[in-house]
Design an enzyme around this catalytic site. Structure first.
Site, PDB file in Angstrom:
ATOM      1  N   ASP A  15       4.289   0.592  12.431  1.00  0.00           N
ATOM      2  CA  ASP A  15       3.065   0.015  11.876  1.00  0.00           C
ATOM      3  C   ASP A  15       2.842  -1.428  12.314  1.00  0.00           C
ATOM      4  O   ASP A  15       1.830  -2.037  11.963  1.00  0.00           O
ATOM      5  CB  ASP A  15       3.076   0.098  10.342  1.00  0.00           C
ATOM      6  CG  ASP A  15       3.048   1.534   9.849  1.00  0.00           C
ATOM      7  OD1 ASP A  15       3.367   1.764   8.669  1.00  0.00           O
ATOM      8  OD2 ASP A  15       2.734   2.430  10.662  1.00  0.00           O
ATOM      9  N   ARG A  64      -8.820  -0.097   4.327  1.00  0.00           N
ATOM     10  CA  ARG A  64      -7.907   0.916   3.775  1.00  0.00           C
ATOM     11  C   ARG A  64      -6.553   0.304   3.428  1.00  0.00           C
ATOM     12  O   ARG A  64      -5.872   0.752   2.517  1.00  0.00           O
ATOM     13  CB  ARG A  64      -7.664   2.049   4.787  1.00  0.00           C
ATOM     14  CG  ARG A  64      -8.861   2.921   5.072  1.00  0.00           C
ATOM     15  CD  ARG A  64      -8.452   4.117   5.928  1.00  0.00           C
ATOM     16  NE  ARG A  64      -7.351   4.867   5.273  1.00  0.00           N
ATOM     17  CZ  ARG A  64      -6.905   6.035   5.764  1.00  0.00           C
ATOM     18  NH1 ARG A  64      -7.428   6.534   6.868  1.00  0.00           N
ATOM     19  NH2 ARG A  64      -5.929   6.674   5.148  1.00  0.00           N
ATOM     20  N   LYS A 109       0.843  -1.212   0.000  1.00  0.00           N
ATOM     21  CA  LYS A 109       0.000   0.000   0.000  1.00  0.00           C
ATOM     22  C   LYS A 109       0.873   1.255   0.000  1.00  0.00           C
ATOM     23  O   LYS A 109       0.697   2.168  -0.808  1.00  0.00           O
ATOM     24  CB  LYS A 109      -0.912   0.038   1.222  1.00  0.00           C
ATOM     25  CG  LYS A 109      -1.536   1.412   1.484  1.00  0.00           C
ATOM     26  CD  LYS A 109      -2.361   1.452   2.739  1.00  0.00           C
ATOM     27  CE  LYS A 109      -1.611   1.624   4.004  1.00  0.00           C
ATOM     28  NZ  LYS A 109      -1.242   3.001   4.355  1.00  0.00           N
ATOM     29  N   ASN A 110       1.840   1.314   0.908  1.00  0.00           N
ATOM     30  CA  ASN A 110       2.609   2.550   1.065  1.00  0.00           C
ATOM     31  C   ASN A 110       3.569   2.808  -0.088  1.00  0.00           C
ATOM     32  O   ASN A 110       3.915   3.959  -0.357  1.00  0.00           O
ATOM     33  CB  ASN A 110       3.320   2.551   2.423  1.00  0.00           C
ATOM     34  CG  ASN A 110       2.318   2.712   3.545  1.00  0.00           C
ATOM     35  OD1 ASN A 110       1.162   3.100   3.311  1.00  0.00           O
ATOM     36  ND2 ASN A 110       2.728   2.422   4.759  1.00  0.00           N
ATOM     37  N   CYS A 170      -5.254  13.515  12.951  1.00  0.00           N
ATOM     38  CA  CYS A 170      -5.107  12.068  12.735  1.00  0.00           C
ATOM     39  C   CYS A 170      -5.531  11.373  14.022  1.00  0.00           C
ATOM     40  O   CYS A 170      -5.467  11.968  15.093  1.00  0.00           O
ATOM     41  CB  CYS A 170      -3.643  11.757  12.415  1.00  0.00           C
ATOM     42  SG  CYS A 170      -3.246  10.016  12.576  1.00  0.00           S
ATOM     43  N   ARG A 176       0.445  15.042  13.337  1.00  0.00           N
ATOM     44  CA  ARG A 176       1.361  14.533  12.307  1.00  0.00           C
ATOM     45  C   ARG A 176       1.633  15.685  11.350  1.00  0.00           C
ATOM     46  O   ARG A 176       1.080  15.756  10.278  1.00  0.00           O
ATOM     47  CB  ARG A 176       0.757  13.327  11.591  1.00  0.00           C
ATOM     48  CG  ARG A 176       0.628  12.104  12.484  1.00  0.00           C
ATOM     49  CD  ARG A 176      -0.036  10.952  11.761  1.00  0.00           C
ATOM     50  NE  ARG A 176       0.781  10.393  10.683  1.00  0.00           N
ATOM     51  CZ  ARG A 176       0.316   9.490   9.801  1.00  0.00           C
ATOM     52  NH1 ARG A 176      -0.954   9.100   9.862  1.00  0.00           N
ATOM     53  NH2 ARG A 176       1.085   9.012   8.858  1.00  0.00           N
TER      54      ARG A 176
HETATM   55  C1  EPZ Z   1       4.522   6.853   6.632  1.00  0.00           C
HETATM   56  O1  EPZ Z   1       3.775   7.966   7.130  1.00  0.00           O
HETATM   57  C2  EPZ Z   1       3.526   5.699   6.511  1.00  0.00           C
HETATM   58  N1  EPZ Z   1       2.460   6.095   5.613  1.00  0.00           N
HETATM   59  C3  EPZ Z   1       2.935   5.377   7.878  1.00  0.00           C
HETATM   60  O2  EPZ Z   1       2.130   4.202   7.740  1.00  0.00           O
HETATM   61  C4  EPZ Z   1       4.047   5.051   8.863  1.00  0.00           C
HETATM   62  O3  EPZ Z   1       3.497   4.922  10.136  1.00  0.00           O
HETATM   63  C5  EPZ Z   1       5.091   6.191   8.879  1.00  0.00           C
HETATM   64  O4  EPZ Z   1       5.562   6.476   7.553  1.00  0.00           O
HETATM   65  C6  EPZ Z   1       6.291   5.861   9.734  1.00  0.00           C
HETATM   66  O5  EPZ Z   1       6.913   4.709   9.304  1.00  0.00           O
HETATM   67  C7  EPZ Z   1       2.665   6.002   4.273  1.00  0.00           C
HETATM   68  O6  EPZ Z   1       3.712   5.617   3.779  1.00  0.00           O
HETATM   69  C8  EPZ Z   1       1.533   6.419   3.390  1.00  0.00           C
HETATM   70  P1  EPZ Z   1       6.734  10.138   8.633  1.00  0.00           P
HETATM   71  P2  EPZ Z   1       4.385   9.447   7.116  1.00  0.00           P
HETATM   72  O7  EPZ Z   1       6.717  11.417   7.886  1.00  0.00           O
HETATM   73  O8  EPZ Z   1       5.155   9.652   5.873  1.00  0.00           O
HETATM   74  C9  EPZ Z   1       7.278  13.433  12.048  1.00  0.00           C
HETATM   75  C10 EPZ Z   1       0.177   2.861   7.821  1.00  0.00           C
HETATM   76  O9  EPZ Z   1      -0.293   2.331   8.821  1.00  0.00           O
HETATM   77  N2  EPZ Z   1       7.161  14.443  10.967  1.00  0.00           N
HETATM   78  O10 EPZ Z   1       7.853   9.202   8.416  1.00  0.00           O
HETATM   79  O11 EPZ Z   1       3.268  10.374   7.413  1.00  0.00           O
HETATM   80  C11 EPZ Z   1       5.948  12.716  12.323  1.00  0.00           C
HETATM   81  O12 EPZ Z   1       5.118  13.441  13.157  1.00  0.00           O
HETATM   82  C12 EPZ Z   1       0.707   4.315   7.899  1.00  0.00           C
HETATM   83  O13 EPZ Z   1       0.295   2.314   6.710  1.00  0.00           O
HETATM   84  C13 EPZ Z   1       7.350  15.779  11.281  1.00  0.00           C
HETATM   85  O14 EPZ Z   1       7.592  16.148  12.419  1.00  0.00           O
HETATM   86  O15 EPZ Z   1       5.355   9.369   8.393  1.00  0.00           O
HETATM   87  C14 EPZ Z   1       6.410  11.406  12.924  1.00  0.00           C
HETATM   88  O16 EPZ Z   1       6.631  11.557  14.281  1.00  0.00           O
HETATM   89  C15 EPZ Z   1       0.291   4.988   9.157  1.00  0.00           C
HETATM   90  N3  EPZ Z   1       7.217  16.682  10.268  1.00  0.00           N
HETATM   91  C16 EPZ Z   1       7.731  11.161  12.197  1.00  0.00           C
HETATM   92  O17 EPZ Z   1       8.150  12.391  11.620  1.00  0.00           O
HETATM   93  C17 EPZ Z   1       6.946  16.317   8.967  1.00  0.00           C
HETATM   94  O18 EPZ Z   1       6.852  17.180   8.082  1.00  0.00           O
HETATM   95  C18 EPZ Z   1       7.650  10.117  11.091  1.00  0.00           C
HETATM   96  O19 EPZ Z   1       6.619  10.466  10.202  1.00  0.00           O
HETATM   97  C19 EPZ Z   1       6.787  14.954   8.680  1.00  0.00           C
HETATM   98  C20 EPZ Z   1       6.899  14.030   9.699  1.00  0.00           C
END
Ligand code: EPZ
Length: 420
Positions: A304, A396, A22-23, A116, A121
């Site tokens: 995840d 989803r 998916k991702n 969320c 996030r």
């Molecule tokens: C991706 O989300 C995945 N989603 C998520 O999977 C997964 O939990 C996550 O990566 C972490 O592995 C998809 O790929 C579509 P991040 P993403 O940006 O990209 C902080 C599932 O269940 N952050 O790596 O949104 C954030 O708050 C989903 O399939 C900032 O501070 O995650 C978090 O603490 C849920 N500022 C950390 O970084 C930003 O601009 C990691 O988030 C961006 C992120």
């Protein structure tokens, strides 16, 4: 508003095939905005989130069609550069269109994702990254408004390793003038899949799979076809389902190397694992040993899989501590597991889990994708009947999970919302 009814206590046995990721799909689909033409994807899962992304792209003029596990996109007629709130609020990954739109068309209007299930996030790194590449970016009325004649290369040091921000900024940098350096880039397999896809389209990226990326911008890219990598989170979910129910399962069509952190924790808990080129066989332990886990960025233990692991620990022989270092309050599943008889104490971003002999069936409520997966797993292990409500969260990210679990001998059925 469908629900699952599960009769627990049955050991899972047999073979199950993992769907495409998916991702990875959610990152590769927006990348098609970077070059006009036809794209064909294979091994594509049938999921609500991909339909949502397809809908978003079609609002921009992309022809999107999915037949079974094949997906075709035609970006010849892109004529709108906006991701409206109505779409983005359904799925945060919609923000992935920001980088490609600014890089390819010079402007983008993308709604901020909003709240969320498990807390803030932010997308500040996405915005700062595109701004560093020379775009004029403003946030107004809940929208990110970005403009640039042509993006210019820059040095970007991410303060946090973010999957989404790495993908978005990389997709912007591949068409920028000059060579961009990204430090602390995400290394998740879905980001590596995006890197390979972009290189296939003609991009120049050094450091693939590492946290230091050098991206030499090019003037144009071209459409290509791609086979999606398997979904490592779905694979991990089935491995833990086998361990929880005391069964023996072979998970096929997966990439064992993507699951090394999960596999080593399963071995620590007493499970026996055997890997093939694209399969993993797990034999559950007679009794589950308590194993502490702290989630980390890849190749560490994935957030995840945190909820599924915590569920396994609810019936371990002893106490374990589960800490989520990526999302501090990703514990919405805990009160529901307690309804099933689990003994869990939450403190800040950690859960202390005292193993109980057995869980007992009850009605529980899904709150988000992975939380609902763990409730299904708990229902499989629990004595008696469990009803998991609002399984639309599962649809989803898991392709017909009840059919696949049924194939492994689970007593699970979907009851459509109209029936109750
Ligand atoms: C991706 O989300 C995945 N989603 C998520 O999977 C997964 O939990 C996550 O990566 C972490 O592995 C998809 O790929 C579509 P991040 P993403 O940006 O990209 C902080 C599932 O269940 N952050 O790596 O949104 C954030 O708050 C989903 O399939 C900032 O501070 O995650 C978090 O603490 C849920 N500022 C950390 O970084 C930003 O601009 C990691 O988030 C961006 C992120």
């Amino acid at each position: 508003m469908d629900k699952f009814i599960i009769e627990g206590g049955k050991k899972l046995h047999g073979h199950v095939s993992v769907s495409g990721s998916k991702n990875a799909a959610l990152a590769l689909m927006p990348a098609t905005l970077l070059a006009s033409g036809k794209y064909h994807f294979k091994n594509v899962p049938v999921l609500r989130d991909l339909t949502t992304m397809g809908r978003l792209l079609s609002l921009m003029g992309v022809d999107v069609s999915q037949e079974g596990h094949s997906l075709s996109l035609n970006t010849f007629r892109v004529n709108k550069f906006e991701a409206p709130y109505e779409q983005v609020k359904k799925m945060r990954a919609s923000v992935y269109v920001l980088g490609p739109l600014v890089a390819r068309y010079g402007h983008a209007k993308v709604s901020l994702p909003g709240g969320c299930a498990w807390g803030p996030r932010p997308v500040n790194l996405h915005i700062e990254g595109v701004r560093k590449l020379g775009a004029d970016v403003n946030v107004k009325g809940g929208y990110i408004l970005a403009r640039a004649k042509r993006l210019k290369a820059a040095k970007i040091n991410f303060t946090v390793s973010s999957v989404g921000a790495t993908g978005n900024v990389m997709m912007a940098a591949v068409l920028a003038r000059g060579t961009t350096l990204i430090n602390n880039a995400a290394m998740e397999p879905e980001i590596v899949a995006l890197e390979h896809f972009l290189v296939k389209m003609g991009a120049r990226i050094d450091g693939i799979g590492t946290s230091r990326l050098e991206i030499e911008g090019v003037d144009q890219l071209h459409p290509v076809d791609e086979n999606l990598i398997p979904d490592r989170i779905e694979a991990a979910t089935f491995l833990i389902a086998a361990a929880l129910t005391g069964g023996t399962v072979t998970v096929e069509n997966c990439k064992p190397v993507h699951l090394s952190a999960v596999m080593s924790k399963l071995e620590e808990s007493g499970a026996f694992l055997q890997t093939g080129d694209s399969s993993i066989t797990i034999r559950a332990p007679k009794s589950i040993r308590p194993v502490n886990v702290t989630t980390e960025i890849y190749p560490g233990f994935p957030t995840d899989v945190q909820a599924q692991w915590l569920t396994l620990m609810t019936i371990a022989r002893g106490t374990s501590k589960i800490t989520d270092s990526i999302y501090f309050d990703r514990f919405k599943h805990v009160p529901e597991l307690i309804r099933l008889g689990a003994d869990i104490m939450l403190e800040k971003n950690s859960a202390t889990v005292k193993g109980v002999g057995k869980l007992a069936g009850a009605k529980v409520m899904s709150t988000d994708l992975r939380a609902s997966a763990c409730l299904v797993l708990a229902g499989l292990a629990a004595h008696g009947t469990t009803e998991v409500l609002r399984v639309y969260h599962l649809d989803r990210g898991y392709e017909s999970i009840e059919r696949k679990l049924h194939q492994l001998g689970a007593r699970i059925r979907r009851v459509s919302g109209k029936e109750f």
